[in-house]
Design an enzyme around this catalytic site. Structure first.
Site, PDB file in Angstrom:
ATOM      1  N   SER A 128       0.826  -1.226  -0.125  1.00  0.00           N
ATOM      2  CA  SER A 128       0.128   0.141  -0.037  1.00  0.00           C
ATOM      3  C   SER A 128       0.929   1.309  -0.256  1.00  0.00           C
ATOM      4  CB  SER A 128      -0.884  -0.007   1.122  1.00  0.00           C
ATOM      5  OG  SER A 128      -1.197   1.227   1.594  1.00  0.00           O
ATOM      6  N   SER A 129       0.402   2.409  -0.645  1.00  0.00           N
ATOM      7  CA  SER A 129       1.099   3.459  -0.550  1.00  0.00           C
ATOM      8  C   SER A 129       1.631   4.235   0.769  1.00  0.00           C
ATOM      9  CB  SER A 129       0.517   4.554  -1.501  1.00  0.00           C
ATOM     10  OG  SER A 129      -0.745   4.896  -0.828  1.00  0.00           O
ATOM     11  N   CYS A 130       0.780   3.830   1.676  1.00  0.00           N
ATOM     12  CA  CYS A 130       0.868   4.232   3.096  1.00  0.00           C
ATOM     13  C   CYS A 130       2.151   3.757   3.787  1.00  0.00           C
ATOM     14  CB  CYS A 130      -0.318   4.011   4.042  1.00  0.00           C
ATOM     15  SG  CYS A 130      -0.506   2.104   4.433  1.00  0.00           S
TER      16      CYS A 130
ATOM     17  N   HIS B 131     -12.981   3.205   2.701  1.00  0.00           N
ATOM     18  CA  HIS B 131     -12.213   4.134   2.467  1.00  0.00           C
ATOM     19  C   HIS B 131     -13.018   5.654   1.664  1.00  0.00           C
ATOM     20  CE1 HIS B 131      -9.324   0.987   1.963  1.00  0.00           C
ATOM     21  NE2 HIS B 131      -8.479   1.913   2.432  1.00  0.00           N
TER      22      HIS B 131
ATOM     23  N   TYR C 106      -0.662  -0.746   9.835  1.00  0.00           N
ATOM     24  CA  TYR C 106      -1.096  -1.427   8.722  1.00  0.00           C
ATOM     25  C   TYR C 106       0.308  -0.902   7.922  1.00  0.00           C
ATOM     26  CZ  TYR C 106      -3.185  -2.046   4.090  1.00  0.00           C
ATOM     27  OH  TYR C 106      -3.680  -2.646   2.950  1.00  0.00           O
TER      28      TYR C 106
ATOM     29  N   LYS D 147       2.800  -4.098   6.114  1.00  0.00           N
ATOM     30  CA  LYS D 147       3.059  -4.001   4.793  1.00  0.00           C
ATOM     31  C   LYS D 147       4.697  -4.038   4.534  1.00  0.00           C
ATOM     32  CE  LYS D 147      -1.157  -4.838   3.131  1.00  0.00           C
ATOM     33  NZ  LYS D 147      -1.410  -6.255   2.348  1.00  0.00           N
TER      34      LYS D 147
END
Ligand code: GFB
Length: 309
Positions: free
Chosen positions: A108-110, A180, A137, A141
């Site tokens: 994920s981009s986070c 989201h 999270y 990841k």
């Protein structure tokens, strides 16, 4: 180039929005699709090992995850960290033990630092502090990326990772507390239109910028990477464009046909100010997304209406 034709491909998380999009896309690849039954809880090591030993997939896509929007991430840190660590560790290790040739892990981009340079290159990983609303999270990841790298180095496995930006599309979660932003806005605008309400409320200041990718584009990018990429570095998968949440809300209202006001609940968190990923690396390999944000929202709204019916 890795051939998918004739392969036994397992999509972990095939019932979710991402996994089901990958399953739809795999229908074009002439491969044999494997899915595990609901009883196989991917957080349980013994069950996962047993399923892999019995089914021996050649190719594995790790699309299973505990996911949610900004509030869900902030409210359930233990579930977002523990469930995701267990799922990815079990699936990646079992894929290695049962001799899978290729594995794609989805992050994920986070994973990137809160204040990463924009657009965010892959090299920004682990160069600064994370956004607090989703660090649990993100840590899980990041561990998944590192597992793929470690299994490559120690065991020579062809395990790769892709980092999708914020995703949306058919099969999304439209629950207002755990979803989201994009599905939440579709639901809010639709319900306000039906009720004849004067306004909808968005969370936060409306100024954070986000990048969105339709899940069918994501699925296409995943198949592209499975076939064409083999390397330790994770690869960003995005649309290359971002916009402020307030503009997203206006676009959703336009698509849905809601003409009232948009108000802001600033007691809710904004999260990271911006997370536009650089898509240079995958673009150089020859892949580009196809679905515009407006067309994608129209498709997601259609799917929402079908889900309601
Ligand atoms: O999509 P979202 O929940 O997650 O929120 P993140 C994006 C932005 O939209 C935030 C705002 O600034 C929210 O405050 N927003 C406005 C809303 N109205 C709403 C609403 O009704 N619902 C929601 N949910 N947001 C997630 C991470 O971050 O992104 C995950 O928490 C994951 O870990 C995911 O990485 C892709 O983009 O902030």
């Amino acid at each position: 180039m890795y051939q998918l034709a004739g392969k036994r491909v397992y999509v972990a998380g095939h019932r979710g929005m991402v996994g089901s999009a990958i399953v739809r896309r795999l229908a074009q690849e002439n491969c044999e699709l494997l899915t595990s039954p609901r009883e196989v809880d991917l957080r349980e090591q013994a069950a996962v090992r047993e399923w892999f030993a019995a089914n021996r997939p050649d190719t594995v896509v790790v699309a299973a995850a505990k996911v949610g929007g900004i509030l869900a991430n902030d409210s359930y840190p233990a579930q977002f960290l523990y469930d995701n660590l267990m799922i990815e560790a079990n699936v990646i290790d079992a894929a290695h033990r049962s001799g899978a040739q290729k594995l794609l892990f989805l992050g994920s981009s986070c994973i990137y630092p809160r204040m990463a340079p924009q657009p965010i290159p892959e090299e920004a990983l682990l160069t600064g502090p994370l956004e607090p609303t989703n660090e649990w999270y993100a840590i899980a990841k990041i561990a998944g990326i590192k597992l793929c790298q470690a299994y490559r180095r120690e065991y020579g496995c062809d395990f790769i990772s892709a980092m999708p930006t914020n995703l949306y599309g058919p099969g999304d979660n439209f629950d207002l507390t755990s979803s989201h932003v994009l599905p939440a806005l579709i639901r809010k605008a639709h319900e306000a239109k039906v009720a004849g309400a004067p306004s909808i409320e968005i969370w936060g200041s409306g100024t954070p910028r986000r990048e969105f990718l339709h899940v069918d584009d994501l699925a296409d990018g995943c198949i592209f990477l499975l076939k064409n990429y083999s390397g330790e570095e994770h690869i960003n998968l995005g649309s290359g464009k971002d916009l402020p949440i307030i503009e997203l809300a206006q676009l959703v209202c336009d698509v849905v046909g809601f003409e009232g006001q948009i108000t802001k609940d600033t007691s809710k968190p904004d999260g990271t100010p911006r997370k536009l990923m650089s898509g240079d690396r995958i673009a150089k390999m020859g892949w580009a997304p196809r679905i515009s944000l407006r067309a994608g929202i129209e498709d997601a709204y259609r799917a929402f209406l079908e889900q309601q019916a």
